[in-house]
Design a protein around this motif. Structure first.
Motif, short mmCIF file in Angstrom:
data_model
loop_
_atom_site.label_atom_id
_atom_site.label_comp_id
_atom_site.label_asym_id
_atom_site.label_seq_id
_atom_site.Cartn_x
_atom_site.Cartn_y
_atom_site.Cartn_z
N ASP A 50 34.91 40.60 28.64
CA ASP A 50 35.01 39.74 27.47
C ASP A 50 33.61 39.69 26.89
O ASP A 50 32.77 40.52 27.22
CB ASP A 50 35.60 38.36 27.84
N ASP A 51 33.30 38.71 26.07
CA ASP A 51 31.96 38.70 25.47
C ASP A 51 30.89 38.20 26.45
O ASP A 51 29.73 38.12 26.12
CB ASP A 51 31.95 37.89 24.17
N LEU A 63 35.13 36.46 35.24
CA LEU A 63 34.65 36.33 33.85
C LEU A 63 33.80 35.08 33.66
O LEU A 63 32.98 35.01 32.75
CB LEU A 63 35.86 36.32 32.88
#
Ligand code: A2P
Length: 408
Positions: free
Chosen positions: A38-39, A82
């Motif tokens: 993800d970012d 994450l």
């Protein structure tokens, strides 16, 4: 992955979020799309990754090369990874899968260590051994990634170097530990075969660092101790395995015959034939750390019928002489007197006793049952000749984890 046969413990592939530069190389490289991001983080899906290691080399930082042994039921999920700023500390997987050592393994171990009066204490600096992570009820399934003959084609014995790959299954081992092989099928009475124990021949990080594998040194048994023709069930099964075959493995086992980890510690190793497996593991562990200049000495006494019957003869001969002091004893070389390891221990008595006196020296004996008495007598004689009392020394060495014997 095949969840129906996978055991409780997983060697989970993780990416270190502190080192990762988010370059996307691993995600592009992974052939089975097990890596995502993800970012915030790049992460590995534990349900997909099969530890093929293709992603390791292209990673510019090494962030990709991180592994944790975890209970499969509590593998880190993608969502957890994450959210990380750093990798979590290792889990105690042995506590997560408690199980009793199988009776058969306990019996074999008792026989193997009987010659020194039972298992001794481990060296104080030995690493923590995991035991019985994979049980008879739920064995690990390894794939044969190599099966090489070590003895010359013309040699009378067929000794093999067999490499077992555990893929994504955690199978953490230490030099000196054993693993159990369960031959398929049943015996003449229709009962499943007993488990057989083999010492691992690889150091703790595998045949090659970061490959999740271990090697065994297996002699094809074609006769019993009395020379009568018999066909060893497990050894013939292993020696005939082809690359790609799967094997059921239990263990690891062993909490005593372990090497010291502290700098400056020395190893005095005595073996015959396939008893060389743990000595190869320990020597290779030390060889891989040679650049660290941790000090300590290695002295090896190795007995075999002839050079062409001695497992790992070639690689041993290539080791630097100032790294390991190697002493061979050959019993069946035409034109040469029969020599056993105990004869050579006597010849090198002064150096052997210097090591026995050294509290940083740890002794390992592994091989034929028949060598126990001969080796003990040789130690006793060498000590007597150089002013040391072997019978007083032995219990003290055992109590301090400095004397380890396994014979079969
Ligand atoms: P031998 O030639 O007398 O059998 P193996 O090849 O059977 O695994 O044996 C490995 C080596 O151990 C051989 O050199 C063998 O010699 C030797 N050996 C056999 N019995 C003893 C013993 N009692 N003490 C020491 N070495 C032994």
């Amino acid at each position: 992955m095949t969840p129906d046969i996978a055991p409780d413990v997983l060697r989970q592939h993780l990416i270190d979020p502190e080192i990762c530069i988010r370059c996307n190389t691993c995600e592009e490289t992974c052939p089975i799309d097990a890596i995502t991001h993800d970012d915030r983080n790049y992460v590995v899906d534990p349900g997909k990754c099969d530890s093929c290691n293709v992603c390791l080399a292209p990673c510019p930082t090494g962030a990709i090369d991180n592994w944790r042994q975890v209970a499969r039921a509590s593998a880190y999920t993608i969502a957890q990874q994450l959210a990380w700023d750093a990798l979590p500390p290792p889990q105690a997987v042995d506590a997560a899968t408690p199980a009793d050592i199988p009776q058969e393994v306990a019996r074999i171990t008792a026989v193997a260590t009987a010659g020194q009066g039972g298992a001794a204490a481990p060296p104080w600096s030995a690493a923590h051994p995991y035991v019985n992570l994979h049980t008879l009820a739920k064995p690990a399934v390894a794939t044969v990634s190599g099966n090489f003959r070590l003895t010359d084609d013309g040699a009378s014995s067929d000794i093999r170097h067999i490499v077992l790959d555990f893929g994504s299954t955690a199978f953490p081992v230490l030099e000196g530990q054993t693993i159990g092989i369960v031959p398929p099928g049943t015996d003449a009475h229709g009962r499943p075969h007993f488990v057989r124990l083999y010492s691992i021949a690889s150091p703790r990080d595998g045949e090659r660092p970061r490959y999740n594998n271990v090697a065994l040194t297996v002699k094809r048994v074609t006769e019993d101790h009395a020379g009568k023709a018999v066909r060893g069930v497990a050894s013939n099964y292993l020696c005939d395995l082809e690359k790609g075959a799967t094997v059921h493995v239990v263990g690891p086992f062993g909490t005593s015959f372990l090497m010291p980890n502290h700098p400056g510690s020395s190893l005095l190793m005595i073996c015959t034939g396939t008893g060389s497996a743990p000595m190869r593991a320990m020597t290779e562990r030390r060889r891989r750390r040679i650049a660290l200049k941790e000090g300590g000495q290695l002295m090896l006494f190795f007995g075999a019928r002839a050079p062409e019957e001695l497992p790992y003869f070639g690689p041993l001969m290539k080791l630097p002489r100032d790294f390991i002091d190697i002493n061979f004893a050959f019993s069946r070389v035409p034109g040469q007197p029969k020599q056993y390891v105990q004869d050579v221990i006597r010849t090198r008595g002064a150096d052997v006793v210097r090591l026995l006196r050294d509290e940083q020296c740890y002794v390992y004996v592994c091989g034929l049952k028949g060598m126990e008495d001969g080796v003990t007598e040789a130690f006793r004689d060498a000590c007597r000749a150089h002013g040391l009392d072997w019978d007083a020394l032995l219990p003290a060495m055992r109590a301090h984890g400095r004397y380890h014997l396994e014979t079969y």
